[in-house]
Design an enzyme around this catalytic site. Structure first.
Site, mmCIF file in Angstrom:
data_model
loop_
_atom_site.group_PDB
_atom_site.id
_atom_site.type_symbol
_atom_site.label_atom_id
_atom_site.label_comp_id
_atom_site.label_asym_id
_atom_site.label_seq_id
_atom_site.Cartn_x
_atom_site.Cartn_y
_atom_site.Cartn_z
ATOM 1 N N ASN A 48 0.854 -1.187 0.000
ATOM 2 C CA ASN A 48 0.000 0.000 0.000
ATOM 3 C C ASN A 48 0.890 1.237 0.000
ATOM 4 O OD1 ASN A 48 -1.754 2.109 0.614
ATOM 5 N ND2 ASN A 48 -3.090 0.766 1.804
ATOM 6 N N ASP A 49 1.124 1.757 -1.210
ATOM 7 C CA ASP A 49 2.029 2.900 -1.379
ATOM 8 C C ASP A 49 1.684 4.079 -0.491
ATOM 9 O OD1 ASP A 49 3.741 2.127 -3.525
ATOM 10 O OD2 ASP A 49 2.018 2.273 -4.871
ATOM 11 N N CYS A 50 0.435 4.137 -0.092
ATOM 12 C CA CYS A 50 -0.044 5.346 0.575
ATOM 13 C C CYS A 50 -0.044 5.238 2.087
ATOM 14 C CB CYS A 50 -1.443 5.665 0.073
ATOM 15 S SG CYS A 50 -1.460 5.847 -1.701
ATOM 16 N N ASN A 97 2.009 5.628 4.635
ATOM 17 C CA ASN A 97 3.354 6.167 4.853
ATOM 18 C C ASN A 97 3.542 6.473 6.333
ATOM 19 O OD1 ASN A 97 2.325 8.031 2.055
ATOM 20 N ND2 ASN A 97 3.580 6.184 1.936
#
Ligand code: BGC
Ligand code: NOJ
Length: 809
Positions: free
Chosen positions: A482-484, A486
């Protein structure tokens, strides 16, 4: 509501109206030359790299939608129209677009003239061919003009969109007979050019956009088309285009065929630098000679169709559920091949100028195409592994032309290394090619730092092992799948970008999703060690996997589901204790896929919780409740309005993880229900809501918190293609490669009673029959009539046919 229909015999989707809810596109090309083509003739072409070698120009964010393409205009007695409706949008008397595998045909009829365009990129040549057929269906002779039109891109698509002070003065063109050569940049680089030709004498041409379109004109009705004339203009700077004009005369009932070719040519190396500004036309001439008659072109289309038949014959199923069958046999595999070619670079949602090949993306894509093109999967693995760093981490993306890691994005996504194990394991299980592990592969593309591919896997595994956090769970780094999410970007102020501080930051934030991956792929890594004689290493790997397994049970279970993560302050993410984001889909899917919690009864609970909290009629949302405000310690995920993308959208990519997980606990009905919800053929009927192409998966469907619930975006280039193919073909139908042979282990819903399949595997044909036991028939697993224990049919070198019958209890 539907805007077309499937033709399974022809393997086509037939669109019956040009104004579909969004442009519905197709991909032409499978080697070096590619084109995107919408149902109205929109799109663009490039050679190898959509950013660096773009042949034709496309306009993003434009009004009207889908602006620029490879168009044909007809001026028939003052009526100007296009066979694909765009860009004139002159209403047509009839219209049809057939998207097939690697080709698109569209046709329009106006005032009894029918114009059809068949567009494709032939195998092995770097060009796009259009066969244009013109027919006079009236009972009087017809005289009209046909214009072709492409607008050239000055090669580097990013530069082309931005660097006007230079680019408006560099355009150069040459015309010889019916061939228009686009040679901008040739002065400087002297190595490539484009050409655009027709196999007939022309009555005029234009190569300067302003002359053709008019300084303040538009593509809707270029001035030259309106005037029924050509300027015979030679572009000098500004915007070079290619347009041929042909005067057509057709007797009643007569038809004519024309062949247009848009090609890319490179000078042979020895000519490079030798002839300033004079292009070597030989490479283009030899291609044009090959495709100068309809017979030659028909032959090339036939070869293309055979090529696809061959690819798809690797896995084909026959069953009563025709929607699932058409996805398995045709469209899902086709989309997998497109993701192989494009990764995430060029679609109608990816500009082709930003993202190249993703490390994790391409490794996952491989799961969906390795059975069709194992040799190219092998090359891809080597390319990907070559961008890995010595500590096992990796560049997140690389550029397809140079194959070098993308420095702007760098590394730090801590799931990346494990995907390499996933890809290599899938490749070996498919092919039995253990030798790939001995290939010498550089780190960071530096040949002096080469090691065996096995060593790369060791570093991949080691990276996670060496980067565990306070709970013994893998550190998340900049993000995981999940790139998002963070969790280490807490130093970013609102209003600043989401860039995290660097690859090694964050000694605390941990990911339960990576833990699931580590258990799943760590076990596969251990098997690889064992099967290559590294027993001790296998045992050590298993020990480490067990530790992480236990850590998940101890610190990654929230009572009814798996936690998502621990943030940079050691707080839980994806827990009932959170106000928002209480449950996430990813760890439920991946932990169960890794086998975590199955024997402890937790898997069932986790999957029940998914159904209870995340299910919607259009698919499973990624999390609930959606984040209502931006929270910098969670990162980009909270930047999206609720219901979109990673903030509670239906991220189609991880729905199949749930499908697979459900099959692992034997719940075929639920597995198939999850499969069906996002399956394009199943949701074709709601195209007015779904909006994207009904023959391919989209990355995301707006979730229940979104205003446009059910509306999809980002079609085509998504790991959804590979994972849904894996979920249906390997888990629901259950035919999956193992290390020793082919496994047949179906988990069917009530609605599928039986099926037959042909699977080509390691050079042999497997004829598989599966049926549910009826009238007390005992369960059985027969190979060539002999009963077998287990479900993995051992591969026997040299044996060409296997007949497998499975009777399910
Ligand atoms: C998107 C993600 C995507 C990433 C790629 C993010 O902005 O939301 O879905 O994976 O960019 O770089
Ligand atoms: C799309 C990206 O291509 C993929 O790598 C990522 O896993 C998903 N978005 C989820 O963020």
């Amino acid at each position: 509501m539907k805007y077309g229909y499937f033709d399974d015999q022809e393997k086509e989707y037939i669109i019956t109206t040009p104004d579909t809810p969004l442009p519905w596109i197709n991909y032409l090309g499978s080697e070096n030359f590619f084109s995107l083509m919408s149902n109205t003739g929109g799109g663009y072409s490039f050679y190898k790299d959509a950013k660096l070698l773009r042949l034709t120009r496309y306009r993003y964010n434009n009004v009207p939608l889908d602006s620029n393409g490879h168009y044909y205009y007809i001026n028939d007695n003052g009526t100007v129209w296009n066979p694909g409706w765009q860009p004139s949008q002159t209403p047509l008397d009839s219209y049809e677009c057939r998207h097939g595998l690697g080709y698109t045909c569209y046709s329009g009829t106006k005032n009894k003239v029918k114009a059809s365009v068949t567009a494709f990129v032939p195998l092995h040549d770097s060009c796009e061919i259009h066969k244009v057929t013109l027919e006079n269906a009236s009972d009087a002779p017809k005289d009209f003009s046909l214009y072709s039109y492409v607008e050239f891109c000055l090669w580097n698509a990013m530069d082309d969109m931005t660097n006007f002070q230079r680019n408006l003065s560099t355009g150069e063109i040459e015309v010889e007979g019916s061939v228009i050569y686009h040679k901008t940049e040739y002065r400087e680089r002297r190595n490539h050019y484009a050409y655009y030709a027709v196999n007939a004498e022309i009555d005029g041409f234009d190569t300067d956009r302003n002359t053709f379109v008019g300084t303040y004109g538009s593509n809707k009705e270029p001035v030259m088309v309106g005037k029924n004339s050509s300027g015979n203009s030679m572009a000098s700077g500004w915007s070079p285009i290619g347009s041929h004009r042909l005067s057509i005369h057709l007797e009643p009932g007569e038809a004519k065929e024309l062949i247009f070719v848009l090609g890319y040519a490179e000078n042979p190396d020895d000519k490079k630098w030798s002839a300033p500004n004079i292009i070597n036309k030989e490479p283009s001439k030899s291609v044009l000679d090959k495709y100068s008659t309809s017979a030659q072109v028909n032959e090339a289309i036939l070869s293309l169709k055979k090529h696809w038949e061959r690819l798809l014959s690797t896995y084909s199923v026959s069953m009563s559920d025709e929607k699932a069958a058409r996805m398995v046999n045709i469209w899902n595999q086709y989309q997998c091949m497109v993701t192989f070619n494009m990764s995430r670079s060029a679609s109608y949602y990816e500009s082709g100028t930003g993202r190249g090949m993703g490390f994790r993306d391409s490794c996952q894509d491989l799961l969906g195409f390795v059975h069709m093109i194992p040799e190219r999967a092998r090359e891809r693995i080597i390319d990907i592994a070559s961008t890995q760093f010595e500590d096992g981490s990796a560049y997140h993306q690389y550029q397809p032309l140079t194959k070098k890691g993308n420095l702007d994005i760098g590394s730090g996504f801590n799931d990346d290394p494990l995907w390499l194990i996933a890809g290599v394991s899938a490749y070996i299980r498919e092919t039995g090619d253990w030798d790939i592990l001995k290939e010498s592969v550089p780190f960071d593309n530096d040949e002096t730092k080469s090691q065996s591919l096995m060593e790369h896997l060791r570093r991949s595994f080691g990276f996670t092992k060496n980067n565990l956090g306070p709970h013994g769970l893998p550190l998340i780094g900049r993000a995981d799948w999940n790139d998002c999410l963070n969790l280490n970007c807490f130093s970013t102020e609102p209003g600043e970008s989401f860039q995290t501080t660097g690859p090694s930051e964050g000694p605390v934030a941990e990911s339960i999703m990576i833990a699931g991956m580590y258990v799943k792929y760590g076990k596969e890594y251990a098997t690889i060690c064992r099967m290559t004689g590294l027993e001790e290493e296998a045992l050590k790997a298993e020990e480490s996997v067990k530790e992480v397994y236990d850590a998940v049970l101890k610190s990654g279970w929230d009572g009814k589901w798996f936690l998502r993560a621990y943030d940079a302050f050691g707080e839980k993410v994806g827990s009932k204790e959170c106000e928002e984001g209480q449950i996430f889909i990813e760890p439920q899917g991946f932990c169960v896929m890794g086998g975590i919690g199955i024997s402890e009864g937790l898997a069932e609970k986790a999957l029940d919780s998914v159904k209870e909290h995340l299910d919607t009629p259009y698919g499973i949302v990624i999390l609930q409740p959606a984040y209502s405000t931006y929270q910098k310690h969670l990162g980009e995920i909270t930047s999206y309005p609720p219901g979109y993308k990673e903030n509670a959208g239906i991220f189609c990519h991880n729905n199949p993880w749930i499908t697979i997980a459900e099959t692992m606990i034997g719940r075929g009905n639920r597995a198939f229900e999850v499969y069906r919800r996002t399956c394009p053929a199943y949701i074709e009927e709601i195209s007015e809501i779904h909006k994207t192409e009904p023959y391919v998966y989209s990355q995301m469907i707006a979730g229940k918190d979104a205003k446009n619930f059910g509306e999809a975006k980002n079609s085509w280039l998504t790991g959804t293609a590979a994972w849904t193919f894996v979920s249906i073909s390997q888990y629901i139908l259950g035919i999956r490669p193992g290390f020793h042979g082919l496994i047949v282990d179906p988990c069917l819903p009530d609605s599928i009673e039986e099926f037959t399949a042909i699977r080509k595997f390691r050079g042999a044909d497997y004829h598989i029959q599966v049926r549910k036991s009826k009238h007390g028939e005992p369960k059985a697993f027969l190979v060539d009539g002999m009963s077998m224990e287990g479900n993995e049919v051992p591969f026997e070198e040299g044996k060409k046919e296997y007949h497998i019958t499975v009777v399910l209890p």
